[in-house]
Design a protein around this motif. Structure first.
Motif, PDB file in Angstrom:
ATOM      1  N   GLY A 103     -11.206 -10.893  11.086  1.00 10.85           N
ATOM      2  CA  GLY A 103     -11.770 -10.589  12.394  1.00 10.85           C
ATOM      3  C   GLY A 103     -10.918  -9.660  13.241  1.00 10.85           C
ATOM      4  O   GLY A 103     -11.151  -9.539  14.458  1.00 10.85           O
ATOM      5  N   LEU A 104      -9.958  -8.982  12.614  1.00  8.87           N
ATOM      6  CA  LEU A 104      -9.096  -8.046  13.326  1.00  8.87           C
ATOM      7  C   LEU A 104      -9.551  -6.618  13.066  1.00  8.87           C
ATOM      8  O   LEU A 104     -10.323  -6.353  12.146  1.00  8.87           O
ATOM      9  N   SER A 105      -9.058  -5.680  13.870  1.00 10.45           N
ATOM     10  CA  SER A 105      -9.318  -4.276  13.593  1.00 10.45           C
ATOM     11  C   SER A 105      -8.625  -3.901  12.290  1.00 10.45           C
ATOM     12  O   SER A 105      -7.649  -4.540  11.879  1.00 10.45           O
ATOM     13  N   ALA A 106      -9.114  -2.869  11.629  1.00 12.68           N
ATOM     14  CA  ALA A 106      -8.551  -2.481  10.340  1.00 12.68           C
ATOM     15  C   ALA A 106      -7.082  -2.095  10.449  1.00 12.68           C
ATOM     16  O   ALA A 106      -6.284  -2.361   9.545  1.00 12.68           O
ATOM     17  N   VAL A 107      -6.688  -1.476  11.570  1.00  9.22           N
ATOM     18  CA  VAL A 107      -5.316  -1.027  11.783  1.00  9.22           C
ATOM     19  C   VAL A 107      -4.888  -1.441  13.187  1.00  9.22           C
ATOM     20  O   VAL A 107      -5.586  -1.129  14.155  1.00  9.22           O
ATOM     21  N   PRO A 108      -3.752  -2.115  13.331  1.00  5.30           N
ATOM     22  CA  PRO A 108      -3.309  -2.494  14.676  1.00  5.30           C
ATOM     23  C   PRO A 108      -2.752  -1.285  15.426  1.00  5.30           C
ATOM     24  O   PRO A 108      -1.955  -0.522  14.865  1.00  5.30           O
ATOM     25  N   PRO A 109      -3.142  -1.067  16.676  1.00  2.00           N
ATOM     26  CA  PRO A 109      -2.580   0.044  17.441  1.00  2.00           C
ATOM     27  C   PRO A 109      -1.157  -0.263  17.896  1.00  2.00           C
ATOM     28  O   PRO A 109      -0.770  -1.423  18.050  1.00  2.00           O
ATOM     29  N   ILE A 110      -0.383   0.794  18.099  1.00  2.00           N
ATOM     30  CA  ILE A 110       0.935   0.690  18.735  1.00  2.00           C
ATOM     31  C   ILE A 110       0.751   0.932  20.230  1.00  2.00           C
ATOM     32  O   ILE A 110       0.173   1.945  20.625  1.00  2.00           O
ATOM     33  N   ALA A 111       1.225  -0.003  21.048  1.00  2.03           N
ATOM     34  CA  ALA A 111       1.177   0.155  22.507  1.00  2.03           C
ATOM     35  C   ALA A 111       2.603   0.315  23.025  1.00  2.03           C
ATOM     36  O   ALA A 111       3.428  -0.597  22.887  1.00  2.03           O
ATOM     37  N   VAL A 112       2.909   1.480  23.583  1.00  4.47           N
ATOM     38  CA  VAL A 112       4.252   1.785  24.060  1.00  4.47           C
ATOM     39  C   VAL A 112       4.316   1.582  25.576  1.00  4.47           C
ATOM     40  O   VAL A 112       3.455   2.072  26.308  1.00  4.47           O
ATOM     41  N   VAL A 113       5.341   0.863  26.018  1.00  8.74           N
ATOM     42  CA  VAL A 113       5.533   0.589  27.437  1.00  8.74           C
ATOM     43  C   VAL A 113       6.527   1.596  27.998  1.00  8.74           C
ATOM     44  O   VAL A 113       7.669   1.676  27.544  1.00  8.74           O
ATOM     45  N   THR A 114       6.106   2.383  28.986  1.00  7.00           N
ATOM     46  CA  THR A 114       6.988   3.370  29.601  1.00  7.00           C
ATOM     47  C   THR A 114       6.651   3.531  31.082  1.00  7.00           C
ATOM     48  O   THR A 114       5.567   4.008  31.432  1.00  7.00           O
ATOM     49  N   ALA A 115       7.579   3.140  31.938  1.00  6.04           N
ATOM     50  CA  ALA A 115       7.373   3.314  33.375  1.00  6.04           C
ATOM     51  C   ALA A 115       7.600   4.751  33.803  1.00  6.04           C
ATOM     52  O   ALA A 115       7.153   5.168  34.871  1.00  6.04           O
ATOM     53  N   SER A 116       8.283   5.535  32.953  1.00  6.07           N
ATOM     54  CA  SER A 116       8.599   6.924  33.310  1.00  6.07           C
ATOM     55  C   SER A 116       7.633   7.925  32.693  1.00  6.07           C
ATOM     56  O   SER A 116       7.529   9.060  33.161  1.00  6.07           O
ATOM     57  N   GLY A 117       6.953   7.533  31.620  1.00  2.00           N
ATOM     58  CA  GLY A 117       6.085   8.472  30.912  1.00  2.00           C
ATOM     59  C   GLY A 117       6.830   9.467  30.065  1.00  2.00           C
ATOM     60  O   GLY A 117       6.245  10.441  29.578  1.00  2.00           O
ATOM     61  N   ASN A 118       8.126   9.224  29.844  1.00  2.00           N
ATOM     62  CA  ASN A 118       8.946  10.185  29.099  1.00  2.00           C
ATOM     63  C   ASN A 118       8.793   9.979  27.590  1.00  2.00           C
ATOM     64  O   ASN A 118       9.623   9.345  26.928  1.00  2.00           O
ATOM     65  N   LEU A 119       7.720  10.502  27.053  1.00  2.00           N
ATOM     66  CA  LEU A 119       7.461  10.484  25.622  1.00  2.00           C
ATOM     67  C   LEU A 119       7.154  11.905  25.173  1.00  2.00           C
ATOM     68  O   LEU A 119       6.381  12.606  25.823  1.00  2.00           O
ATOM     69  N   ASP A 120       7.756  12.305  24.070  1.00  2.00           N
ATOM     70  CA  ASP A 120       7.546  13.652  23.523  1.00  2.00           C
ATOM     71  C   ASP A 120       6.213  13.674  22.770  1.00  2.00           C
ATOM     72  O   ASP A 120       6.031  12.923  21.808  1.00  2.00           O
ATOM     73  N   PRO A 121       5.258  14.516  23.182  1.00  2.00           N
ATOM     74  CA  PRO A 121       3.976  14.588  22.474  1.00  2.00           C
ATOM     75  C   PRO A 121       4.098  14.956  21.001  1.00  2.00           C
ATOM     76  O   PRO A 121       3.161  14.751  20.234  1.00  2.00           O
ATOM     77  N   GLY A 122       5.261  15.481  20.600  1.00  2.00           N
ATOM     78  CA  GLY A 122       5.460  15.848  19.211  1.00  2.00           C
ATOM     79  C   GLY A 122       6.027  14.734  18.351  1.00  2.00           C
ATOM     80  O   GLY A 122       6.195  14.916  17.142  1.00  2.00           O
TER      81      GLY A 122
END
Length: 253
Positions: A103-122
């Motif tokens: 009863g789960l989705s086929a692939v679990p998503p990754i949820a990243v917690v960031t208060a700054s939004g500093n993630l490299d789109p690459g």
């Protein structure tokens, strides 16, 4: 692997179905159950040369994969996602079939917690995944930065006005309908979640080595926050790896 704490079958050799039973989430959950997973050296280091991969053992890797298989969502702090070069969860046809049968989705998503939004789109989080990553972020992050992450493929969700605490994370996964939550760190996110009283379950592996160095412990916060836990199992592999699971005394296992 052998279970060491079952007096009815001392030294019981565990198969795959036994491990599933030991690590199963409580049945019929109606709200999020927050599980955390960490590996530590015997002297308390959470990483070797900055990365937890240096502590991995075959048994730990088996449990790591199993915990991901059982989860609705994998939550991780931005610092850990950057340091460990996170990509999407790895899957196979058989794994997808087992998850959908449960009863789960086929692939679990990754949820990243960031208060700054500093993630490299690459970073691999965006480029090496079969499902869009979720970004839990703050309303204080400029709209342009949030739009950049969305354009890179992220499902960006503002879950707090500023600082992101444990209660905001739990509320966000509840809104998404994710009750089987797996948090993979890092130490500061884990420490904050302990301090906010939202950790239900800890799966802790001790790798059979000493690491020294200046690595963090598995949880870090500005002040102590005591949470009483009880052990549900103790498992040992032939190489000396110790695998344990602990739940809050106030939680129902």
């Amino acid at each position: 692997m052998r279970r060491l704490d079952d007096p009815t079958v001392p030294g019981q050799v565990l198969g795959g179905s036994d491990l599933h039973e030991l690590y199963a989430y409580p049945p019929d959950l109606t709200e999020p159950w927050v599980r955390t997973n960490f590996v530590s050296s015997l002297d308390g280091a959470v990483a070797v040369d900055g990365r937890s991969g240096g502590l991995g053992t075959p048994a730990d890797k088996v449990v790591f994969g199993l915990l991901r298989e059982l989860a609705d969502v994998i939550v991780v702090g931005a610092g850990t996602a950057r340091t460990e070069n996170y990509g999407g969860a790895r899957t196979s046809n058989s794994l997808r079939e087992r998850r959908t049968a449960a009863g789960l989705s086929a692939v679990p998503p990754i949820a990243v917690v960031t208060a700054s939004g500093n993630l490299d789109p690459g970073m691999r989080l965006f480029t090496d995944t079969v499902v869009p990553p979720v970004v839990f972020t703050s309303g204080a992050v400029p709209e342009e930065k949030r739009r950049t992450l969305a354009d890179a493929g992220a499902d960006v969700r503002v879950i707090a006005d500023g600082d992101i605490g444990g209660e905001a994370i739990v509320a966000a996964v509840a809104r998404a309908g994710w009750n089987r939550v797996l948090c993979e760190g890092g130490p500061r996110l884990f420490g904050r979640m302990i301090a906010d009283g939202v950790v239900d379950d800890l799966c802790l592996t001790w790798a059979p080595l000493l690491a020294a160095g200046s690595a963090d412990r598995i949880a870090h916060s500005p002040a102590s926050a005591v949470t009483e836990m009880r052990r549900t199992h103790l498992v040992c592999d032939d190489d000396g790896t110790i695998l344990t699971r602990w739940v809050r005394d106030t939680a129902t296992d």
